[in-house]
Design a protein around this motif. Structure first.
Motif, mmCIF file in Angstrom:
data_model
loop_
_atom_site.group_PDB
_atom_site.id
_atom_site.type_symbol
_atom_site.label_atom_id
_atom_site.label_comp_id
_atom_site.label_asym_id
_atom_site.label_seq_id
_atom_site.Cartn_x
_atom_site.Cartn_y
_atom_site.Cartn_z
ATOM 1 N N ALA A 134 -6.350 2.948 4.052
ATOM 2 C CA ALA A 134 -5.832 1.580 4.122
ATOM 3 C C ALA A 134 -4.492 1.537 4.850
ATOM 4 O O ALA A 134 -4.236 0.612 5.642
ATOM 5 C CB ALA A 134 -5.667 1.006 2.714
ATOM 6 N N THR A 135 -3.649 2.548 4.626
ATOM 7 C CA THR A 135 -2.369 2.619 5.328
ATOM 8 C C THR A 135 -2.582 2.773 6.832
ATOM 9 O O THR A 135 -1.901 2.127 7.641
ATOM 10 C CB THR A 135 -1.523 3.789 4.792
ATOM 11 O OG1 THR A 135 -1.350 3.630 3.395
ATOM 12 C CG2 THR A 135 -0.165 3.832 5.464
ATOM 13 N N ALA A 136 -3.518 3.608 7.218
ATOM 14 C CA ALA A 136 -3.794 3.819 8.636
ATOM 15 C C ALA A 136 -4.325 2.542 9.291
ATOM 16 O O ALA A 136 -3.901 2.181 10.401
ATOM 17 C CB ALA A 136 -4.793 4.959 8.811
ATOM 18 N N ILE A 137 -5.225 1.839 8.600
ATOM 19 C CA ILE A 137 -5.779 0.599 9.159
ATOM 20 C C ILE A 137 -4.702 -0.467 9.295
ATOM 21 O O ILE A 137 -4.605 -1.151 10.324
ATOM 22 C CB ILE A 137 -6.957 0.106 8.290
ATOM 23 C CG1 ILE A 137 -8.136 1.068 8.415
ATOM 24 C CG2 ILE A 137 -7.361 -1.318 8.666
ATOM 25 C CD1 ILE A 137 -9.234 0.819 7.411
ATOM 26 N N LEU A 138 -3.856 -0.604 8.273
ATOM 27 C CA LEU A 138 -2.778 -1.583 8.336
ATOM 28 C C LEU A 138 -1.738 -1.210 9.395
ATOM 29 O O LEU A 138 -1.172 -2.087 10.052
ATOM 30 C CB LEU A 138 -2.119 -1.732 6.965
ATOM 31 C CG LEU A 138 -2.960 -2.461 5.915
ATOM 32 C CD1 LEU A 138 -2.295 -2.375 4.544
ATOM 33 C CD2 LEU A 138 -3.157 -3.908 6.309
ATOM 34 N N VAL B 180 0.841 -1.206 0.000
ATOM 35 C CA VAL B 180 0.000 0.000 0.000
ATOM 36 C C VAL B 180 0.869 1.247 0.000
ATOM 37 O O VAL B 180 0.570 2.232 -0.687
ATOM 38 C CB VAL B 180 -0.970 -0.021 1.205
ATOM 39 C CG1 VAL B 180 -1.638 1.314 1.404
ATOM 40 C CG2 VAL B 180 -2.008 -1.094 1.002
ATOM 41 N N VAL B 181 1.958 1.223 0.744
ATOM 42 C CA VAL B 181 2.838 2.398 0.769
ATOM 43 C C VAL B 181 3.484 2.603 -0.593
ATOM 44 O O VAL B 181 3.623 3.739 -1.067
ATOM 45 C CB VAL B 181 3.897 2.243 1.886
ATOM 46 C CG1 VAL B 181 5.002 3.268 1.744
ATOM 47 C CG2 VAL B 181 3.252 2.361 3.244
ATOM 48 N N LEU B 182 3.854 1.523 -1.267
ATOM 49 C CA LEU B 182 4.455 1.671 -2.595
ATOM 50 C C LEU B 182 3.444 2.151 -3.640
ATOM 51 O O LEU B 182 3.830 2.756 -4.641
ATOM 52 C CB LEU B 182 5.073 0.348 -3.040
ATOM 53 C CG LEU B 182 6.370 -0.048 -2.330
ATOM 54 C CD1 LEU B 182 6.820 -1.421 -2.803
ATOM 55 C CD2 LEU B 182 7.450 0.980 -2.567
ATOM 56 N N ALA C 183 -6.127 8.588 -3.327
ATOM 57 C CA ALA C 183 -5.302 9.041 -2.209
ATOM 58 C C ALA C 183 -6.027 8.833 -0.883
ATOM 59 O O ALA C 183 -5.417 8.387 0.097
ATOM 60 C CB ALA C 183 -4.930 10.506 -2.397
ATOM 61 N N ASN C 184 -7.324 9.142 -0.850
ATOM 62 C CA ASN C 184 -8.076 8.939 0.384
ATOM 63 C C ASN C 184 -8.166 7.461 0.750
ATOM 64 O O ASN C 184 -8.024 7.086 1.908
ATOM 65 C CB ASN C 184 -9.483 9.526 0.255
ATOM 66 C CG ASN C 184 -9.461 11.037 0.279
ATOM 67 O OD1 ASN C 184 -8.500 11.638 0.748
ATOM 68 N ND2 ASN C 184 -10.512 11.638 -0.249
#
Length: 122
Positions: free
Chosen positions: A51-55, A19-21, A45-46
């Motif tokens: 998804a980054t925050a949840i992971l 997800v970060v990549l 972007a949202n």
């Protein structure tokens, strides 16, 4: 329990890296750069931020759970605690390595090298 938690932790780590990549950077990211897709740049972007925050929360939760499991599980065994002790509380013998076992033979002293002879009379 610990093995299942480690597997979940590794899956979260791989998903987090992916997800970060995928997030948009100054260069456009790995596929969300420009053009028209099924999502707008703002919507992607949202979604990726969420998804980054949840992971990330899942990563921290599994990390904390693994550290708590390691802390409250069976204590590791110290090899020095298994050595026999004397009445005074000190280990009997010369040292710890002597008590652990091994060869009981004394090492042989190497022979002294012969002195070089210097010819005289010159």
């Amino acid at each position: 329990m610990q093995t299942v938690l480690v597997v979940i932790h590794l899956m979260i780590v791989l998903a987090l890296v992916g997800v970060v990549l995928l997030q948009r950077s100054e260069g456009g990211g790995l596929g969300i750069g420009g053009g028209s897709g099924f999502m707008t740049a703002r919507g992607a972007a949202n979604t990726l931020t969420r998804a980054t925050a949840i992971l990330a929360v899942g990563f921290f939760a599994t990390s904390m759970a693994l550290s708590l499991l390691a802390r409250y599980q069976e204590q590791p065994i110290n090899i020095l605690d298994r050595l026999p002790t004397t009445e005074q509380g000190q280990s009997g013998g010369a040292g710890v390595l002597d008590q652990l076992g091994g060869s009981s033979e004394t090492p042989e002293v190497p022979a002294q090298p012969a002195q070089p002879q210097v010819p005289s009379g010159q």
